[in-house]
Design a protein around this motif. Structure first.
Motif, PDB file in Angstrom:
ATOM      1  N   VAL A  48       0.830  -1.200   0.000  1.00 44.42           N
ATOM      2  CA  VAL A  48       0.000   0.000   0.000  1.00 44.42           C
ATOM      3  C   VAL A  48       0.870   1.257   0.000  1.00 44.42           C
ATOM      4  O   VAL A  48       0.757   2.107  -0.879  1.00 44.42           O
ATOM      5  N   ALA A  49       1.751   1.377   0.996  1.00 38.01           N
ATOM      6  CA  ALA A  49       2.586   2.568   1.123  1.00 38.01           C
ATOM      7  C   ALA A  49       3.774   2.257   2.018  1.00 38.01           C
ATOM      8  O   ALA A  49       3.710   1.349   2.852  1.00 38.01           O
ATOM      9  N   ALA A  50       4.849   3.026   1.845  1.00 34.66           N
ATOM     10  CA  ALA A  50       6.047   2.868   2.663  1.00 34.66           C
ATOM     11  C   ALA A  50       6.671   4.231   2.918  1.00 34.66           C
ATOM     12  O   ALA A  50       6.456   5.176   2.151  1.00 34.66           O
ATOM     13  N   SER A  63      -2.762   2.244  -6.879  1.00 33.37           N
ATOM     14  CA  SER A  63      -4.183   2.151  -6.544  1.00 33.37           C
ATOM     15  C   SER A  63      -4.605   3.103  -5.423  1.00 33.37           C
ATOM     16  O   SER A  63      -5.795   3.382  -5.266  1.00 33.37           O
ATOM     17  N   VAL A  64      -3.638   3.594  -4.644  1.00 36.21           N
ATOM     18  CA  VAL A  64      -3.987   4.463  -3.523  1.00 36.21           C
ATOM     19  C   VAL A  64      -3.385   5.861  -3.660  1.00 36.21           C
ATOM     20  O   VAL A  64      -3.681   6.740  -2.834  1.00 36.21           O
ATOM     21  N   LYS A  65      -2.562   6.068  -4.671  1.00 43.02           N
ATOM     22  CA  LYS A  65      -1.897   7.349  -4.843  1.00 43.02           C
ATOM     23  C   LYS A  65      -2.920   8.464  -4.985  1.00 43.02           C
ATOM     24  O   LYS A  65      -3.888   8.346  -5.745  1.00 43.02           O
ATOM     25  N   GLY A  66      -2.734   9.536  -4.232  1.00 42.44           N
ATOM     26  CA  GLY A  66      -3.666  10.654  -4.262  1.00 42.44           C
ATOM     27  C   GLY A  66      -4.812  10.531  -3.273  1.00 42.44           C
ATOM     28  O   GLY A  66      -5.522  11.504  -3.015  1.00 42.44           O
ATOM     29  N   ARG A  67      -4.990   9.343  -2.702  1.00 39.80           N
ATOM     30  CA  ARG A  67      -6.065   9.137  -1.717  1.00 39.80           C
ATOM     31  C   ARG A  67      -5.508   8.825  -0.320  1.00 39.80           C
ATOM     32  O   ARG A  67      -6.099   9.226   0.677  1.00 39.80           O
ATOM     33  N   PHE A  68      -4.397   8.094  -0.269  1.00 42.50           N
ATOM     34  CA  PHE A  68      -3.805   7.699   1.005  1.00 42.50           C
ATOM     35  C   PHE A  68      -2.522   8.503   1.248  1.00 42.50           C
ATOM     36  O   PHE A  68      -1.803   8.838   0.295  1.00 42.50           O
ATOM     37  N   THR A  69      -2.238   8.757   2.513  1.00 44.38           N
ATOM     38  CA  THR A  69      -1.012   9.447   2.891  1.00 44.38           C
ATOM     39  C   THR A  69      -0.361   8.715   4.057  1.00 44.38           C
ATOM     40  O   THR A  69      -1.017   8.497   5.090  1.00 44.38           O
ATOM     41  N   ILE A  70       0.907   8.343   3.890  1.00 48.54           N
ATOM     42  CA  ILE A  70       1.660   7.725   4.970  1.00 48.54           C
ATOM     43  C   ILE A  70       2.534   8.796   5.609  1.00 48.54           C
ATOM     44  O   ILE A  70       3.097   9.651   4.923  1.00 48.54           O
ATOM     45  N   SER A  71       2.617   8.756   6.935  1.00 49.87           N
ATOM     46  CA  SER A  71       3.444   9.727   7.652  1.00 49.87           C
ATOM     47  C   SER A  71       3.989   9.052   8.898  1.00 49.87           C
ATOM     48  O   SER A  71       3.554   7.952   9.261  1.00 49.87           O
ATOM     49  N   ARG A  72       4.968   9.723   9.537  1.00 46.91           N
ATOM     50  CA  ARG A  72       5.509   9.137  10.758  1.00 46.91           C
ATOM     51  C   ARG A  72       5.784  10.218  11.784  1.00 46.91           C
ATOM     52  O   ARG A  72       6.018  11.369  11.453  1.00 46.91           O
ATOM     53  N   ASN A  74       8.450  10.363  14.601  1.00 43.52           N
ATOM     54  CA  ASN A  74       9.611   9.656  15.156  1.00 43.52           C
ATOM     55  C   ASN A  74       9.628   9.704  16.682  1.00 43.52           C
ATOM     56  O   ASN A  74      10.048   8.743  17.327  1.00 43.52           O
ATOM     57  N   ALA A  75       9.161  10.791  17.248  1.00 43.39           N
ATOM     58  CA  ALA A  75       9.172  10.919  18.708  1.00 43.39           C
ATOM     59  C   ALA A  75       8.253   9.885  19.361  1.00 43.39           C
ATOM     60  O   ALA A  75       8.525   9.409  20.467  1.00 43.39           O
ATOM     61  N   LYS A  76       7.169   9.540  18.668  1.00 39.10           N
ATOM     62  CA  LYS A  76       6.219   8.561  19.196  1.00 39.10           C
ATOM     63  C   LYS A  76       6.435   7.171  18.625  1.00 39.10           C
ATOM     64  O   LYS A  76       5.694   6.244  18.962  1.00 39.10           O
ATOM     65  N   ASN A  77       7.427   7.041  17.732  1.00 42.34           N
ATOM     66  CA  ASN A  77       7.691   5.748  17.073  1.00 42.34           C
ATOM     67  C   ASN A  77       6.418   5.189  16.446  1.00 42.34           C
ATOM     68  O   ASN A  77       6.097   4.002  16.583  1.00 42.34           O
ATOM     69  N   THR A  78       5.700   6.042  15.764  1.00 38.85           N
ATOM     70  CA  THR A  78       4.412   5.673  15.202  1.00 38.85           C
ATOM     71  C   THR A  78       4.342   6.079  13.732  1.00 38.85           C
ATOM     72  O   THR A  78       4.802   7.166  13.368  1.00 38.85           O
ATOM     73  N   VAL A  79       3.786   5.207  12.924  1.00 35.98           N
ATOM     74  CA  VAL A  79       3.530   5.513  11.523  1.00 35.98           C
ATOM     75  C   VAL A  79       2.015   5.516  11.320  1.00 35.98           C
ATOM     76  O   VAL A  79       1.296   4.738  11.946  1.00 35.98           O
ATOM     77  N   TYR A  80       1.568   6.414  10.466  1.00 40.75           N
ATOM     78  CA  TYR A  80       0.142   6.590  10.223  1.00 40.75           C
ATOM     79  C   TYR A  80      -0.191   6.336   8.756  1.00 40.75           C
ATOM     80  O   TYR A  80       0.653   6.509   7.874  1.00 40.75           O
ATOM     81  N   LEU A  81      -1.433   5.950   8.512  1.00 45.25           N
ATOM     82  CA  LEU A  81      -1.933   5.857   7.149  1.00 45.25           C
ATOM     83  C   LEU A  81      -3.282   6.560   7.119  1.00 45.25           C
ATOM     84  O   LEU A  81      -4.270   6.043   7.641  1.00 45.25           O
ATOM     85  N   GLN A  82      -3.288   7.755   6.544  1.00 40.85           N
ATOM     86  CA  GLN A  82      -4.528   8.500   6.374  1.00 40.85           C
ATOM     87  C   GLN A  82      -5.173   8.051   5.069  1.00 40.85           C
ATOM     88  O   GLN A  82      -4.554   8.174   4.013  1.00 40.85           O
ATOM     89  N   MET A  83      -6.384   7.546   5.169  1.00 33.96           N
ATOM     90  CA  MET A  83      -7.068   7.003   4.004  1.00 33.96           C
ATOM     91  C   MET A  83      -8.318   7.836   3.722  1.00 33.96           C
ATOM     92  O   MET A  83      -9.233   7.878   4.547  1.00 33.96           O
ATOM     93  N   ASN A  84      -8.331   8.489   2.574  1.00 37.27           N
ATOM     94  CA  ASN A  84      -9.463   9.312   2.165  1.00 37.27           C
ATOM     95  C   ASN A  84     -10.108   8.734   0.910  1.00 37.27           C
ATOM     96  O   ASN A  84      -9.512   7.905   0.224  1.00 37.27           O
ATOM     97  N   SER A  85     -11.311   9.190   0.626  1.00 34.40           N
ATOM     98  CA  SER A  85     -12.035   8.738  -0.575  1.00 34.40           C
ATOM     99  C   SER A  85     -12.033   7.221  -0.687  1.00 34.40           C
ATOM    100  O   SER A  85     -11.739   6.660  -1.741  1.00 34.40           O
ATOM    101  N   LEU A  86     -12.359   6.567   0.400  1.00 32.62           N
ATOM    102  CA  LEU A  86     -12.290   5.104   0.439  1.00 32.62           C
ATOM    103  C   LEU A  86     -13.318   4.476  -0.497  1.00 32.62           C
ATOM    104  O   LEU A  86     -14.424   5.000  -0.704  1.00 32.62           O
ATOM    105  N   LYS A  87     -12.916   3.349  -1.056  1.00 32.43           N
ATOM    106  CA  LYS A  87     -13.731   2.594  -2.004  1.00 32.43           C
ATOM    107  C   LYS A  87     -13.953   1.185  -1.465  1.00 32.43           C
ATOM    108  O   LYS A  87     -13.149   0.690  -0.666  1.00 32.43           O
ATOM    109  N   PRO A  88     -15.004   0.510  -1.904  1.00 33.81           N
ATOM    110  CA  PRO A  88     -15.223  -0.877  -1.455  1.00 33.81           C
ATOM    111  C   PRO A  88     -14.029  -1.780  -1.721  1.00 33.81           C
ATOM    112  O   PRO A  88     -13.755  -2.687  -0.924  1.00 33.81           O
ATOM    113  N   GLU A  89     -13.297  -1.529  -2.783  1.00 32.12           N
ATOM    114  CA  GLU A  89     -12.127  -2.362  -3.089  1.00 32.12           C
ATOM    115  C   GLU A  89     -10.954  -2.120  -2.148  1.00 32.12           C
ATOM    116  O   GLU A  89      -9.954  -2.837  -2.200  1.00 32.12           O
ATOM    117  N   ASP A  90     -11.071  -1.134  -1.268  1.00 32.64           N
ATOM    118  CA  ASP A  90     -10.056  -0.924  -0.242  1.00 32.64           C
ATOM    119  C   ASP A  90     -10.287  -1.835   0.964  1.00 32.64           C
ATOM    120  O   ASP A  90      -9.459  -1.889   1.882  1.00 32.64           O
TER     121      ASP A  90
END
Length: 125
Positions: A48-50, A63-72, A74-90
């Motif tokens: 999906v994303a890296a 398939s997710v470019k322009g709809r999903f955003t990966i971010s991190r 570092n202070a919280k050692n956490t990575v996020y995946l923001q998913m917008n405009s979701l589709k049933p195929e997601d």
């Protein structure tokens, strides 16, 4: 060792949004790249994303470019995946993964040594 715990999945309607989080613990100072993969029933696990953990460079499946955003965070050692405009195929079980070596072949699931337990995302039509 690195332990990964995902959160944030759920049920959403088509066009809606969700944000997934993956908290890392253990040898987090050694993480080189973190990624999100997904797997639907009867299908192979797909990239999906890296994100490069230090530099922040991001990579996406077409398939997710322009709809999903990966971010991190570092202070919280956490990575996020923001998913917008979701589709049933997601709809799938979404997994977080971490690697301690390099960014090469980030889209291949077999290069990752550490995985979370997964979080289900269901998009209704």
């Amino acid at each position: 060792q690195v332990r990964l715990v995902e959160s944030g999945g759920g049920l959403v309607q088509t066009g809606g949004s969700l944000r997934l989080a993956c908290a890392a613990s253990g040898r987090t100072f050694s993480i080189y790249v973190m990624a999100w993969f997904r797997q639907a029933p009867g299908k192979e696990r797909e990239f999906v994303a890296a994100i490069d953990w230090s530099g922040g460079t991001t990579y996406y499946a077409d398939s997710v470019k322009g709809r999903f955003t990966i971010s991190r965070d570092n202070a919280k050692n956490t990575v996020y995946l923001q998913m917008n405009s979701l589709k049933p195929e997601d709809t799938a079980n979404y997994y977080c993964a971490a690697d301690l070596t390099n960014i090469c072949c980030y889209y291949r699931p077999n290069r990752y040594d550490y995985w979370g337990q997964g979080t289900q995302v269901t998009v209704s039509s």
